[in-house]
Design a protein around this motif. Structure first.
Motif, PDB file in Angstrom:
ATOM      1  N   THR A 297       1.205  -1.079   0.165  1.00 52.61           N
ATOM      2  CA  THR A 297      -0.275  -0.283   0.160  1.00 52.61           C
ATOM      3  C   THR A 297       0.784   1.324   0.333  1.00 52.61           C
ATOM      4  N   VAL A 298       0.257   2.244  -0.318  1.00 50.60           N
ATOM      5  CA  VAL A 298       0.790   3.596   0.021  1.00 50.60           C
ATOM      6  C   VAL A 298      -0.386   4.362   1.015  1.00 50.60           C
ATOM      7  N   VAL A 299       0.740   5.046   1.913  1.00 51.64           N
ATOM      8  CA  VAL A 299      -0.259   5.513   2.804  1.00 51.64           C
ATOM      9  C   VAL A 299      -0.107   7.034   2.611  1.00 51.64           C
ATOM     10  N   VAL A 300      -1.109   7.586   3.303  1.00 52.12           N
ATOM     11  CA  VAL A 300      -1.360   9.052   2.713  1.00 52.12           C
ATOM     12  C   VAL A 300      -1.840   9.986   3.963  1.00 52.12           C
ATOM     13  N   GLN A 301      -0.599  10.661   4.257  1.00 50.34           N
ATOM     14  CA  GLN A 301      -0.952  11.470   5.359  1.00 50.34           C
ATOM     15  C   GLN A 301      -2.645  11.955   5.590  1.00 50.34           C
ATOM     16  N   ALA A 302      -2.788  12.295   6.659  1.00 50.46           N
ATOM     17  CA  ALA A 302      -4.400  12.860   7.452  1.00 50.46           C
ATOM     18  C   ALA A 302      -4.166  14.052   8.205  1.00 50.46           C
ATOM     19  N   ALA A 303      -3.331  13.727   8.488  1.00 54.50           N
ATOM     20  CA  ALA A 303      -3.124  15.822   8.948  1.00 54.50           C
ATOM     21  C   ALA A 303      -2.056  16.266   8.641  1.00 54.50           C
ATOM     22  N   ALA A 304      -1.901  17.562   9.005  1.00 55.40           N
ATOM     23  CA  ALA A 304      -1.297  19.030   8.377  1.00 55.40           C
ATOM     24  C   ALA A 304      -0.101  19.193   9.300  1.00 55.40           C
ATOM     25  N   THR A 305       0.295  18.124   9.894  1.00 59.32           N
ATOM     26  CA  THR A 305       1.422  17.814  10.834  1.00 59.32           C
ATOM     27  C   THR A 305       2.993  16.997  10.604  1.00 59.32           C
ATOM     28  N   VAL A 306       3.494  18.137  10.761  1.00 57.06           N
ATOM     29  CA  VAL A 306       5.461  17.197  10.192  1.00 57.06           C
ATOM     30  C   VAL A 306       5.728  15.604  11.522  1.00 57.06           C
ATOM     31  N   GLY A 307       4.740  15.938  12.173  1.00 57.84           N
ATOM     32  CA  GLY A 307       4.599  15.203  13.253  1.00 57.84           C
ATOM     33  C   GLY A 307       4.337  14.030  12.994  1.00 57.84           C
ATOM     34  N   GLU A 308       3.158  13.839  12.100  1.00 59.07           N
ATOM     35  CA  GLU A 308       2.561  12.544  11.473  1.00 59.07           C
ATOM     36  C   GLU A 308       2.635  12.016  10.589  1.00 59.07           C
ATOM     37  N   THR A 309       3.280  12.636   9.602  1.00 52.91           N
ATOM     38  CA  THR A 309       4.540  12.669   8.621  1.00 52.91           C
ATOM     39  C   THR A 309       5.715  11.239   9.025  1.00 52.91           C
ATOM     40  N   ARG A 310       6.488  11.966  10.286  1.00 55.49           N
ATOM     41  CA  ARG A 310       7.215  11.050  11.054  1.00 55.49           C
ATOM     42  C   ARG A 310       6.639   9.762  12.097  1.00 55.49           C
ATOM     43  N   TYR A 311       5.383   9.699  11.953  1.00 53.77           N
ATOM     44  CA  TYR A 311       4.970   9.148  12.911  1.00 53.77           C
ATOM     45  C   TYR A 311       4.274   7.623  11.553  1.00 53.77           C
ATOM     46  N   LEU A 312       4.340   7.682  10.604  1.00 51.48           N
ATOM     47  CA  LEU A 312       3.577   7.666   9.292  1.00 51.48           C
ATOM     48  C   LEU A 312       5.101   6.545   9.002  1.00 51.48           C
ATOM     49  N   LEU A 313       6.010   6.864   9.012  1.00 48.62           N
ATOM     50  CA  LEU A 313       7.768   6.201   8.465  1.00 48.62           C
ATOM     51  C   LEU A 313       8.099   6.099   9.164  1.00 48.62           C
ATOM     52  N   ASP A 314       7.465   5.798  10.376  1.00 48.84           N
ATOM     53  CA  ASP A 314       8.080   5.119  11.638  1.00 48.84           C
ATOM     54  C   ASP A 314       7.361   3.477  11.182  1.00 48.84           C
ATOM     55  N   LEU A 315       6.295   4.100  10.882  1.00 51.87           N
ATOM     56  CA  LEU A 315       5.322   2.530  10.728  1.00 51.87           C
ATOM     57  C   LEU A 315       5.908   1.414   9.506  1.00 51.87           C
ATOM     58  N   ALA A 316       6.313   2.666   8.478  1.00 54.32           N
ATOM     59  CA  ALA A 316       6.648   2.005   7.700  1.00 54.32           C
ATOM     60  C   ALA A 316       8.036   1.284   7.649  1.00 54.32           C
ATOM     61  N   ARG A 317       8.993   1.981   8.179  1.00 58.21           N
ATOM     62  CA  ARG A 317      10.001   1.432   8.827  1.00 58.21           C
ATOM     63  C   ARG A 317       9.768  -0.376   9.501  1.00 58.21           C
ATOM     64  N   GLU A 318       9.492  -0.699   9.736  1.00 58.07           N
ATOM     65  CA  GLU A 318       8.813  -1.892  10.367  1.00 58.07           C
ATOM     66  C   GLU A 318       7.608  -3.007   9.692  1.00 58.07           C
ATOM     67  N   GLU A 319       6.730  -2.093   9.002  1.00 60.01           N
ATOM     68  CA  GLU A 319       5.408  -3.239   7.944  1.00 60.01           C
ATOM     69  C   GLU A 319       6.232  -2.897   6.127  1.00 60.01           C
ATOM     70  N   ALA A 320       6.162  -4.319   6.377  1.00 58.60           N
ATOM     71  CA  ALA A 320       6.908  -4.960   5.165  1.00 58.60           C
ATOM     72  C   ALA A 320       5.986  -3.918   3.948  1.00 58.60           C
ATOM     73  N   SER A 321       4.718  -4.662   4.666  1.00 56.85           N
ATOM     74  CA  SER A 321       3.459  -4.221   3.228  1.00 56.85           C
ATOM     75  C   SER A 321       3.203  -2.495   2.544  1.00 56.85           C
ATOM     76  N   ILE A 322       3.957  -1.669   3.412  1.00 58.33           N
ATOM     77  CA  ILE A 322       3.979   0.007   3.129  1.00 58.33           C
ATOM     78  C   ILE A 322       4.995  -0.241   2.587  1.00 58.33           C
ATOM     79  N   ALA A 323       4.849   0.478   1.603  1.00 59.59           N
ATOM     80  CA  ALA A 323       5.671   0.242   0.203  1.00 59.59           C
ATOM     81  C   ALA A 323       6.278   1.741  -0.292  1.00 59.59           C
ATOM     82  N   GLY A 324       5.112   3.185   0.485  1.00 57.17           N
ATOM     83  CA  GLY A 324       5.508   4.803  -0.118  1.00 57.17           C
ATOM     84  C   GLY A 324       4.577   4.974   1.160  1.00 57.17           C
ATOM     85  N   VAL A 325       5.033   6.244   1.498  1.00 58.55           N
ATOM     86  CA  VAL A 325       4.597   7.204   2.810  1.00 58.55           C
ATOM     87  C   VAL A 325       4.597   8.582   1.144  1.00 58.55           C
TER      88      VAL A 325
END
Length: 276
Positions: free
Chosen positions: A48-76
């Protein structure tokens, strides 16, 4: 490999989702990879491609943290403050993350419909282009003129229109001509793509394949199957549908395409567009 080109993960306890309130009961809880996994597997969607849902850099980093541990996330696809002076440096930093693939300002929520036409966005956009990143445009019909100005200003920026520019499906014919004309205009730019996503959310309850067909057919006619990519918009989709239903209906709506064209819409086009 099938790829869902647009879905979300979030945790309301993080506190930066301004639009996500307890009134949206089906959505007001944490949604993570374990919630989506059984649905993906039943639909045959690998990544999947995970797309932001909050207008914050903090949420972007949260999604990237998830992506490092989750193989099914192809992109953020994240969010950055594109008008800030330090936006180019931030984009350069985020670009070092292998799964960081693009940005999305939440244009539909901004008070100024012409925000995207601001020439002051140039330093941030130049940074996106320099780092081979993409741009997601979350718009309604009223944003099309301003977005066209932006697209013409940056002809080497890869742009994708989220959710088919949200056609007013539940309103019947009201506003559909303007939407159809506007999306046709955007499709004339060869570097602009479109997501076949979010349509169920714009329809009235009880939507069917017949409800959505005119809109999907128009998107196919103007973009062609080579510039369309399927996305679920899960879990927002849960407000007016479900993952397996939308995947099944989309499959039916695209049945007339060749096997190669369907493979593109359900994964290959997203892989190429986002550099997955």
């Amino acid at each position: 490999m099938q790829i869902d080109a647009h879905q979300h993960y979030w945790n309301p306890e993080r506190g930066d989702y301004g639009w996500l309130t307890p009134d949206l009961a089906p959505l007001y809880r944490t949604f993570g990879p374990d919630d989506l996994a059984p649905l993906r597997e039943r639909a045959g969607v690998s990544r999947t491609v995970v797309v932001q849902a909050a207008a914050t850099v903090g949420e972007t980093r949260y999604l990237l943290d998830l992506a490092r541990e989750e193989a099914s996330i192809a992109g953020v696809v994240g969010w950055v403050p594109m008008l800030d002076a330090d936006a180019p440096a931030l984009i350069a930093e985020l670009a070092h993350e292998p799964k960081f693939k693009g940005v999305r300002p939440m244009l539909q929520d901004l008070p100024d419909d012409n925000w995207i036409a601001n020439p002051a966005l140039k330093p941030a956009v130049d940074a996106l282009i320099a780092h081979d990143l993409a741009f997601d445009a979350l718009i309604f019909t009223r944003h099309i003129d301003a977005l066209a100005t932006f697209i013409e200003r940056f002809p080497t920026l890869r742009v994708v229109i989220d959710h088919g520019a949200k056609p007013p499906i539940r309103d019947g014919n009201a506003g559909c001509d303007a939407w159809a004309e506007g999306i046709t205009r955007l499709a004339q730019y060869p570097h602009v793509h479109c997501k076949l996503s979010g349509l169920a959310t714009e329809a009235a309850q009880g939507w069917t394949e017949t409800t959505l067909r005119p809109y999907v057919d128009h998107l196919l006619a103007v973009f062609g199957p080579q510039r369309l990519m399927w996305g679920s918009d899960w879990p927002v989709l849960n407000l007016n549908g479900d993952y397996l239903l939308w995947h099944s209906v989309a499959t039916q709506l695209l049945a007339a395409l060749s096997e190669d064209e369907r493979t593109g819409v359900f994964g290959g086009n997203a892989t190429a567009f986002y550099r997955l």
